[in-house]
Design an enzyme around this catalytic site. Sequence first.
Site, short mmCIF file in Angstrom:
data_model
loop_
_atom_site.label_atom_id
_atom_site.label_comp_id
_atom_site.label_asym_id
_atom_site.label_seq_id
_atom_site.Cartn_x
_atom_site.Cartn_y
_atom_site.Cartn_z
N THR A 1 -1.61 2.87 -4.30
CA THR A 1 -2.39 1.71 -3.86
C THR A 1 -3.04 1.89 -2.50
O THR A 1 -4.17 1.46 -2.29
CB THR A 1 -1.48 0.46 -3.83
OG1 THR A 1 -1.00 0.20 -5.16
CG2 THR A 1 -2.21 -0.76 -3.32
N HIS B 1 -8.69 -3.62 -5.65
CA HIS B 1 -9.78 -3.20 -4.76
C HIS B 1 -10.66 -2.13 -5.40
O HIS B 1 -11.78 -1.89 -4.93
CB HIS B 1 -9.23 -2.72 -3.41
CG HIS B 1 -8.56 -1.38 -3.42
ND1 HIS B 1 -7.20 -1.24 -3.52
CD2 HIS B 1 -9.06 -0.13 -3.33
CE1 HIS B 1 -6.90 0.05 -3.49
NE2 HIS B 1 -8.01 0.74 -3.36
N SER C 1 -6.56 5.56 -5.74
CA SER C 1 -6.13 4.17 -5.93
C SER C 1 -6.11 3.80 -7.40
O SER C 1 -7.08 4.03 -8.13
CB SER C 1 -7.06 3.22 -5.18
OG SER C 1 -6.93 3.39 -3.79
N ASP D 1 -2.88 -6.62 -5.34
CA ASP D 1 -3.84 -5.53 -5.53
C ASP D 1 -3.69 -4.89 -6.90
O ASP D 1 -3.78 -3.67 -7.04
CB ASP D 1 -3.69 -4.47 -4.43
CG ASP D 1 -4.99 -3.67 -4.25
OD1 ASP D 1 -6.00 -4.04 -4.86
OD2 ASP D 1 -4.97 -2.66 -3.51
N GLY E 1 -9.94 7.34 -3.98
CA GLY E 1 -10.13 7.75 -5.37
C GLY E 1 -8.83 7.83 -6.14
O GLY E 1 -8.80 7.74 -7.36
N GLY F 1 10.92 -23.39 -3.09
CA GLY F 1 11.04 -24.44 -2.08
C GLY F 1 11.77 -24.06 -0.82
O GLY F 1 12.48 -24.89 -0.25
#
Length: 470
Positions: free
Chosen positions: A224, A105, A208, A135, A206, A264
């Site tokens: 994050t 992001h 992040s 992310d 900021g 699966g």
Amino acid sequence: MTIARTFILTLALLLLAIPASRAQDPQPQSRDTFAAAIKKALPSVVGIQVLTLEPVEETSPFFNHPAALNGAEPQKTRTRRSGSSGSGVIAMATKDTGLIITNFHVIQDAERIGVRLTDGRAFEAHLVGRDAATDIAVLSVEAPDLKPITFSPRKPQVGDVVLAIGGPFGLDATATMGIVSNLFRSSIRYRNFEGYIQHDASINPGNSGGALLDVNGDLLGINTAIAGPTGASVGLGFAQLAGLAIKTAHQLVKYGKVRRGQIGIASTDLTQRLAAEHKIPFRQAAMVTSVVPDSPAAKAGIEVGDVIDEAGVPRDDRFLGIGESLSMVPIMSQRALETVLGINAVGDKLMLRFNRGPKTEFVGVQFAPLSNDAPTYPAPETLVRLRGLVVSELGPLNEKFGEVNGVVVTDAKPGSMAQYAGLLPGDIITHVKGHEIRKPEDLFQGADGGEIPEIRLMRGTTPIRFKLPY
């Protein structure tokens, strides 16, 4: 040897080279200063400046005009320049090139990306790959004398002291301190695959993409997200595990994208009601609800009703990078299991611990390619306004997976109300009546009722908004 091959080799070594003997090193019980740890890590944390061309929606004067009822009237859009900032961590470096891990992001929609080092140097960065579902993004930068971060050999524990370094509100090289509040938090629903270290070190916009460190200045995670009522720190910070970030970065460097696999199975949370029905002890875990025939899970002997409570990796393939030769992660929910499964690529191996009745068993599975045969859901015949519409869930093979929530239109049958409304295969329906759509039931329930529902969708990169016809 090419730079890309060097990146891949270095990242692979990061996964394997952390000595298991250091995994149990005790954390110092008291310390007057963390200056040495911060000094060690600071050169490896960078500030990121992003220039974007931001789309701005303008409502068409013909929106909902009677003449436009035979189809959707798209929003008019224009673009404007805007800037934002974030942080990143130097994961590896050669003589004159470096690889930086940050958040998706931070660089989403970026036209240009700049990187600032703590010594004052600034360079233009280039996008190597990005993955919205975790992310995580990877940048490359041509710069000499870069210092890569060191990765923590310790498995974090609740109560450990942690340090955060990043650029809150553009203030690069800001350090804060807190403790680990929780581990492998997978329930905040910020991204598809979440394995967060929750902590209370102050992080803000900021931060992040910046570093979460142990008291030795070694990387535990990539900061994050935050939670709170104001968008600023209230002591609820979340960092993706460093090993999850490295595993994702390895695929982004090697393939340019994440090549997810599958084993699966489908699962659900083990509730008290399910535990009582199956006459098993209740605990926080995931119960298998279906197994695809001939899938890796079926071949390994996993059955419906098995209760999975831990997952890990064989001793020669430690993807979490947290310093143990066999790292088992607690599976306390369906979301936690989906995260562990979702970060693995085709060919990866995983070990699962499950209970079948009173027996506890371990089984290894190897990931197979994802199937294109996603289940489809036709609109109920009673839902006149969407009659003829067929949708499917937004799955990992869709390029918008992780970027938006919604359901994908797979068919709008000729002559149907869905076709008359202007819906096309490939459209991603994101909202009905202002409510976010995450699964087909949300769409069908939202479009039901007496009022004329407004639908929002994405057609490629274009947002479209309209009301269903009478």
